[in-house]
Design a protein around this motif. Structure first.
Motif, short mmCIF file in Angstrom:
data_model
loop_
_atom_site.label_atom_id
_atom_site.label_comp_id
_atom_site.label_asym_id
_atom_site.label_seq_id
_atom_site.Cartn_x
_atom_site.Cartn_y
_atom_site.Cartn_z
N SER A 85 0.78 -1.29 0.14
CA SER A 85 -0.06 -0.01 -0.10
C SER A 85 1.10 1.33 -0.05
O SER A 85 0.35 2.36 -0.13
CB SER A 85 -1.02 0.11 1.17
N SER A 111 -4.03 0.85 11.76
CA SER A 111 -5.36 0.81 11.03
C SER A 111 -5.37 -0.37 10.19
O SER A 111 -4.26 -1.17 9.95
CB SER A 111 -5.25 2.28 10.13
N GLU A 113 -6.82 -0.81 6.73
CA GLU A 113 -7.12 -0.75 5.33
C GLU A 113 -6.33 -1.97 4.80
O GLU A 113 -7.07 -2.63 3.81
CB GLU A 113 -6.93 0.46 4.83
N GLU A 114 -5.29 -2.03 4.93
CA GLU A 114 -4.27 -3.11 3.95
C GLU A 114 -4.99 -4.41 4.54
O GLU A 114 -5.10 -5.13 3.84
CB GLU A 114 -2.80 -3.04 4.80
N ASP A 160 -13.06 -0.02 14.14
CA ASP A 160 -12.78 0.58 12.93
C ASP A 160 -13.57 -0.25 11.79
O ASP A 160 -13.75 -1.32 11.88
CB ASP A 160 -11.32 0.32 12.59
N TYR A 162 -14.64 -0.87 7.50
CA TYR A 162 -14.40 -0.62 6.24
C TYR A 162 -15.39 -0.93 5.24
O TYR A 162 -16.33 -2.15 5.49
CB TYR A 162 -13.30 -1.42 5.91
N MET A 203 -4.52 8.62 5.51
CA MET A 203 -5.42 7.58 4.86
C MET A 203 -5.69 7.86 3.39
O MET A 203 -5.89 6.71 2.88
CB MET A 203 -6.69 7.99 5.63
N LEU A 270 -12.30 6.73 0.67
CA LEU A 270 -11.06 6.46 0.39
C LEU A 270 -10.89 6.49 -1.21
O LEU A 270 -9.73 6.46 -1.76
CB LEU A 270 -10.41 5.22 1.20
N TYR A 274 -6.47 2.15 -2.10
CA TYR A 274 -5.80 0.73 -1.50
C TYR A 274 -6.11 -0.26 -2.55
O TYR A 274 -5.18 -1.06 -2.83
CB TYR A 274 -6.38 0.57 -0.14
N MET A 294 -13.40 2.16 -1.87
CA MET A 294 -13.46 1.93 -0.17
C MET A 294 -13.72 3.17 0.50
O MET A 294 -13.66 4.11 0.06
CB MET A 294 -12.21 1.38 -0.01
N SER A 296 -13.72 4.11 4.99
CA SER A 296 -13.13 3.63 6.31
C SER A 296 -13.66 4.60 7.51
O SER A 296 -13.82 5.78 7.03
CB SER A 296 -11.70 3.41 6.22
#
Ligand SMILES: [Zn+2]
Length: 417
Positions: A85, A111, A113-114, A160, A162, A203, A270, A274, A294, A296
């Protein structure tokens, strides 16, 4: 959560109030919610943990209501996905990194996201699998500059979430649903907050908004609309913050007031930030491929505790909303002896599910019991005193002093949510 006898509880309440950064950190200490372990590291006591768990229940309720699916990703991540990423070592210096016994580089994910892309890119391959909203509630680790008690921690609890989409329109729909869920959550807890547009910084992506609670001990500088229903705010992160010389709300013509705030939540559109860097495409309806879009969405749980202590506490102590109070009611006998003891024990059994705290410690005087109940922020007191001995009715007193007289057999019903 269960009811507890004070004689068996480890409460951590304290009269000592010196040596803390501000009145909110002091009250958190005096009410016995948390104890500092080391810089940026706090232990939650049994009382603090009860509050944390109830806040998590409120948050997950709102996420489930809009179709969120709860999952759990590992907090320890291999550096590979972060290199894909492009965020390895580029998380504003806040990422904790380490090496395992085989010499591989790992991190404590600040975080996920990955992680979400890594988990779902093998499973979600078509537009038909989308949209999808997943969330978790776990510890996050960030090497933040620790200060201000529970506000800036190196390890903290975060919800969190997503969302994954085949189109920008679909993302906007879910983004709005999460935004509404956050508003319901914070309003339900009686929090005074504004929503400020923000830059996405670390982000990535285009659009984001911060939910900022108004609180003197906060570290965010905020301009907020004086109309409490408006919720318009500006922070240093707002793209329009250069208009800090404006004093009129662009949404309702209310007055903008300068103050301090606490970032409780942050939501991000986002885009393909990503899926692009981590190469995740799906089949579209017309037979082509496109990158997954995406969003988040985060909420910090310990910050909610700090905010509620500050915004709703008073000179006597904390004042919790019923939904997240560590104990819903205190059973307070004038003396834990004789007839009053019998009724207190009977009520304690009757109200087992109402999360009561029974003041059964014989060494405590009635005044100390009231003071401790108020310091803990318990919303209701069931008082067994002279009024009961004379009339057979108990006093049901709320934290703000409103009193009703009810038969002992009705107390449990009155305390139900
Ligand atoms: Zn306004």
């Amino acid at each position: 959560m269960v009811s507890v006898r004070r004689s068996e509880a480890t409460l951590f309440t304290s009269r000592e109030a010196n040596g803390h950064e501000n009145s909110t950190v002091q009250l958190i200490h005096r009410a016995g919610l948390a104890r500092q372990f080391a810089s940026g590291l706090y232990a939650l006591t049994p009382t603090g943990e009860r509050i944390r768990q109830q806040l998590i229940a409120q948050v997950t309720h709102e996420m489930d209501r809009i179709g969120g699916q709860r999952l759990s990703l590992p907090g320890l991540n291999d550096s590979d996905i972060w290199r894909q990423s492009g965020r390895w070592n580029r998380f504003e210096g806040e990422m904790f990194t380490l090496e395992n016994r085989d010499g591989r580089q790992l991190c404590l994910a600040p975080s996920h996201e990955e992680g979400v892309v890594h988990l779902l890119r093998g499973e979600v391959r078509s537009y038909e699998d989308l949209p999808c909203l997943v969330y978790q509630v776990k510890s996050k680790h960030r090497d933040d500059h620790a200060r201000n008690g529970l506000l800036r921690l190196k390890e903290f609890t975060m919800k969190d979430a997503y969302s994954l989409h085949a189109s920008q329109e679909s993302l906007e729909e879910t983004y709005d649903a999460v935004r509404d869920a956050y508003v319901r959550l914070f309003e339900g807890l009686g929090i005074d907050f504004v929503i400020a547009e923000a830059a996405n910084s670390v982000m990535g992506g285009a659009i984001s908004e911060e939910f900022v609670a108004l609180a003197d001990t906060g570290t965010v500088e905020v301009l907020s609309c004086s109309d409490k229903d408006c919720r318009f705010g500006l922070t240093e992160e707002s793209p329009a913050s250069d208009c800090s010389d404006i004093d009129t709300c662009p949404e309702c013509d209310g007055t903008l007031e300068y103050g301090a705030g606490i970032e409780l939540g942050h939501i991000f559109q986002l885009g393909t930030r990503y899926s692009d860097s981590m190469e995740w495409s799906i089949d579209t309806a017309d037979g082509n491929e496109r990158e997954v879009v995406m969003g988040s969405y985060g909420i910090g749980i310990e910050r909610l505790i700090h905010t509620l202590v500050e915004q709703q506490g008073d000179e006597r102590g904390c004042r919790w909303p019923d939904a997240v109070a560590p104990y819903r009611a205190a059973i307070v006998p004038l003396e834990y002896d004789g007839e009053l003891r019998e009724v207190a024990d009977w009520l304690y059994d009757q109200c087992g599910r109402q999360q009561t705290l029974l003041f059964d410690d014989e060494s405590q005087r009635i005044g100390e019991r009231f003071a401790e109940s108020d310091l803990l922020g318990i919303p209701h007191k069931v008082v067994l005193g002279n009024h009961y001995l004379e009339t057979g009715c108990v006093e049901l007193e709320s934290r703000d002093g409103h009193t009703r007289y009810v038969e002992p057999g009705e107390v449990s019903t009155h305390l139900q949510r």
